[in-house]
Write a protein that holds these residues in place. Structure first.
Motif, PDB file in Angstrom:
ATOM      1  N   ILE A   1      -0.580   5.158   3.295  1.00 38.11           N
ATOM      2  CA  ILE A   1      -1.749   6.024   3.199  1.00 38.11           C
ATOM      3  C   ILE A   1      -2.337   6.179   4.596  1.00 38.11           C
ATOM      4  O   ILE A   1      -2.361   5.229   5.376  1.00 38.11           O
TER       5      ILE A   1
ATOM      6  N   GLY B   1      -9.819   9.487  -5.866  1.00 41.84           N
ATOM      7  CA  GLY B   1      -8.495  10.118  -5.983  1.00 41.84           C
ATOM      8  C   GLY B   1      -7.428   9.252  -5.322  1.00 41.84           C
ATOM      9  O   GLY B   1      -6.377   8.994  -5.905  1.00 41.84           O
TER      10      GLY B   1
ATOM     11  N   MET C   1      -2.937   6.586  -5.904  1.00 41.73           N
ATOM     12  CA  MET C   1      -1.951   5.856  -5.129  1.00 41.73           C
ATOM     13  C   MET C   1      -2.190   4.343  -5.076  1.00 41.73           C
ATOM     14  O   MET C   1      -1.302   3.560  -5.332  1.00 41.73           O
TER      15      MET C   1
ATOM     16  N   ALA D   1      -3.710  14.133 -10.442  1.00 42.39           N
ATOM     17  CA  ALA D   1      -4.681  14.874  -9.637  1.00 42.39           C
ATOM     18  C   ALA D   1      -6.081  14.623 -10.193  1.00 42.39           C
ATOM     19  O   ALA D   1      -6.523  15.269 -11.141  1.00 42.39           O
TER      20      ALA D   1
ATOM     21  N   MET E   1      -9.833  16.139  -6.151  1.00 43.26           N
ATOM     22  CA  MET E   1     -10.687  15.390  -5.228  1.00 43.26           C
ATOM     23  C   MET E   1      -9.959  15.229  -3.901  1.00 43.26           C
ATOM     24  O   MET E   1      -8.828  14.752  -3.863  1.00 43.26           O
ATOM     25  N   SER E   2     -10.590  15.646  -2.824  1.00 46.23           N
ATOM     26  CA  SER E   2      -9.949  15.534  -1.521  1.00 46.23           C
ATOM     27  C   SER E   2     -11.003  15.532  -0.433  1.00 46.23           C
ATOM     28  O   SER E   2     -12.004  16.250  -0.543  1.00 46.23           O
TER      29      SER E   2
HETATM   30  P1  ADP Z   1      -6.997  13.661   0.834  1.00 40.29           P
HETATM   31  O1  ADP Z   1      -6.549  14.801  -0.049  1.00 40.29           O
HETATM   32  O2  ADP Z   1      -8.377  13.228   0.502  1.00 40.29           O
HETATM   33  O3  ADP Z   1      -6.826  13.974   2.305  1.00 40.29           O
HETATM   34  P2  ADP Z   1      -4.639  12.058   1.188  1.00 40.29           P
HETATM   35  O4  ADP Z   1      -3.846  13.305   1.326  1.00 40.29           O
HETATM   36  O5  ADP Z   1      -4.882  11.231   2.407  1.00 40.29           O
HETATM   37  O6  ADP Z   1      -6.039  12.430   0.511  1.00 40.29           O
HETATM   38  O7  ADP Z   1      -3.960  11.170   0.044  1.00 40.29           O
HETATM   39  C1  ADP Z   1      -3.651   9.804   0.096  1.00 40.29           C
HETATM   40  C2  ADP Z   1      -2.985   9.382  -1.199  1.00 40.29           C
HETATM   41  O8  ADP Z   1      -3.894   9.543  -2.284  1.00 40.29           O
HETATM   42  C3  ADP Z   1      -1.748  10.201  -1.575  1.00 40.29           C
HETATM   43  O9  ADP Z   1      -0.797   9.373  -2.208  1.00 40.29           O
HETATM   44  C4  ADP Z   1      -2.288  11.221  -2.523  1.00 40.29           C
HETATM   45  O10 ADP Z   1      -1.301  11.711  -3.404  1.00 40.29           O
HETATM   46  C5  ADP Z   1      -3.353  10.438  -3.259  1.00 40.29           C
HETATM   47  N1  ADP Z   1      -4.439  11.336  -3.689  1.00 40.29           N
HETATM   48  C6  ADP Z   1      -5.316  11.992  -2.895  1.00 40.29           C
HETATM   49  N2  ADP Z   1      -6.176  12.732  -3.620  1.00 40.29           N
HETATM   50  C7  ADP Z   1      -5.839  12.534  -4.917  1.00 40.29           C
HETATM   51  C8  ADP Z   1      -6.360  13.016  -6.170  1.00 40.29           C
HETATM   52  N3  ADP Z   1      -7.413  13.817  -6.217  1.00 40.29           N
HETATM   53  N4  ADP Z   1      -5.740  12.605  -7.298  1.00 40.29           N
HETATM   54  C9  ADP Z   1      -4.675  11.774  -7.259  1.00 40.29           C
HETATM   55  N5  ADP Z   1      -4.150  11.270  -6.131  1.00 40.29           N
HETATM   56  C10 ADP Z   1      -4.703  11.650  -4.964  1.00 40.29           C
END
Ligand code: ADP
Ligand code: TRP
Length: 320
Positions: free
Chosen positions: A7, A16, A21, A182, A191-192
């Motif tokens: 990560i 999320g 993860m 997701a 969520m991001s």
């Molecule tokens: P972000 O979208 O906040 O930048 P990352 O891309 O750094 O997050 O994701 C890190 C890990 O967390 C990855 O394995 C990703 O698939 C998982 N992840 C991120 N957002 C979510 C979400 N909303 N639901 C499920 N898994 C997520």
């Protein structure tokens, strides 16, 4: 069976990340030889401030340990402590067709959000493939948004094997938990951190409550029955509650007489209680920073010895 995931240290951890993860990865540490790492080389594609990167990496190490990564079971390390991975990435680059990378959504998403279209950002999936392949990983727990990167990894491994020898690199399998593939954010989108709709894991209690109160709802009045199925409150609640608890909350939605504020309070308490122990461990670890350093140091040593062995095999295969 070898399980691997990484990560990026590029901000604060949110629900999320945790549900998609981190939690699945931690649960898997009992089922095989787990390798988990802080993807700091990858973060250079987006985090440009060295002090920020250092602090995110440190935080992520504490987060992972507080959430239950057990250094007695899993090898935990920083990606940059194993520079061999960048050598493998170069070799993989030389079998990777441009078209394969041009099809990747994540590059297009990130550049459309204003992130500089560097070569590193474009080649991101190749480095990720190297991460996975250098440890002969079988299983890679990630969220849904990483699925395409896993497909690219398998494609690259296959191309490498076609050129240099069958079975040289092991093709990994993604593990994507459907319930948390997701996780929705405050506005119902995925969520991001790039959408500004996150609930952070270690948010102070007051801030956590305030965030949850911001979850988007419709304007059904307090007295009226409410539809639980479209509600983001219910969607988040069920990720932490038992099936019975979720059914009871849904009944309350349908019955009417309670406003969304009440339901948000119930969700807040659920999340707060779920993380109570984890928060406590996080505080303890913060006060003993050498502990995390020791774990990472030890992990780097172990990971590097595996990576070096793989590279001996690969260097010979390519003709060095
Ligand atoms: P972000 O979208 O906040 O930048 P990352 O891309 O750094 O997050 O994701 C890190 C890990 O967390 C990855 O394995 C990703 O698939 C998982 N992840 C991120 N957002 C979510 C979400 N909303 N639901 C499920 N898994 C997520
Ligand atoms: N790309 C992943 C993310 O954004 C992080 C990552 C880098 C990763 N290398 C990996 C995940 C190898 C799994 C396996 O979250």
């Amino acid at each position: 069976m070898r399980i691997l995931s990484g990560i990026q240290p590029s901000g604060r951890l949110h629900l999320g990340n945790y549900l998609g993860m981190m939690q699945p990865a931690i649960q898997l540490q009992d089922e095989g030889e787990a390798y988990y790492f802080i993807a700091d080389y990858h973060s250079l594609t987006t985090t440009t401030d060295p002090e920020a990167l250092r602090s995110y990496s440190k935080d992520l190490a504490l987060d992972f340990l507080a959430c239950g990564l057990d250094p007695g079971k899993a090898v935990f390390f920083r990606q940059s402590d194993v520079p061999e991975v960048t050598e493998l990435a170069w070799m993989l680059s030389c079998v990777t067709p441009m078209g394969l990378l041009e099809r990747c959504h994540s590059f297009k998403d990130k550049t459309s959000r204003g992130i500089a279209a560097s070569h590193g950002l474009f080649a991101y999936p190749v480095l990720m493939a190297a991460d996975i392949l250098i440890y002969d990983s079988d299983l890679v727990p990630v969220g849904q948004d990483q699925k395409q990167h896993l497909e690219v990894t398998r494609d690259i491994a296959q191309k490498f094997n076609d050129r240099y020898g069958d079975g040289l690199l092991k093709l990994p399998t993604p593990r994507i938990r459907s319930e948390t593939a997701a996780v929705p954010g405050l506005d119902g989108q995925k969520m991001s951190k790039s959408y500004g709709n996150t609930i952070d894991l270690f948010e102070p209690e007051k801030a956590l409550r305030k965030k949850i109160m911001r979850i988007v709802t419709d304007s059904t009045p307090v007295e009226a029955p409410k539809d639980p199925d479209g509600s983001y409150i219910v969607q988040l609640y069920q990720l932490f509650a038992t099936a019975e608890e979720t059914a009871a909350l849904k009944d309350q939605f349908r019955a009417g007489g309670r406003g969304y504020g009440d339901f948000k309070q119930i969700l807040f308490e659920k999340i707060r209680d779920h993380f109570a122990g984890i928060r406590e461990s996080r505080l303890e670890l913060e006060n003993q920073p050498w502990k995390a350093e020791e774990v990472l140091h030890h992990g780097a040593h172990k990971a590097r010895s595996v990576a070096r062995m793989t590279m001996e095999r690969i260097r010979a295969a390519v003709g060095f």
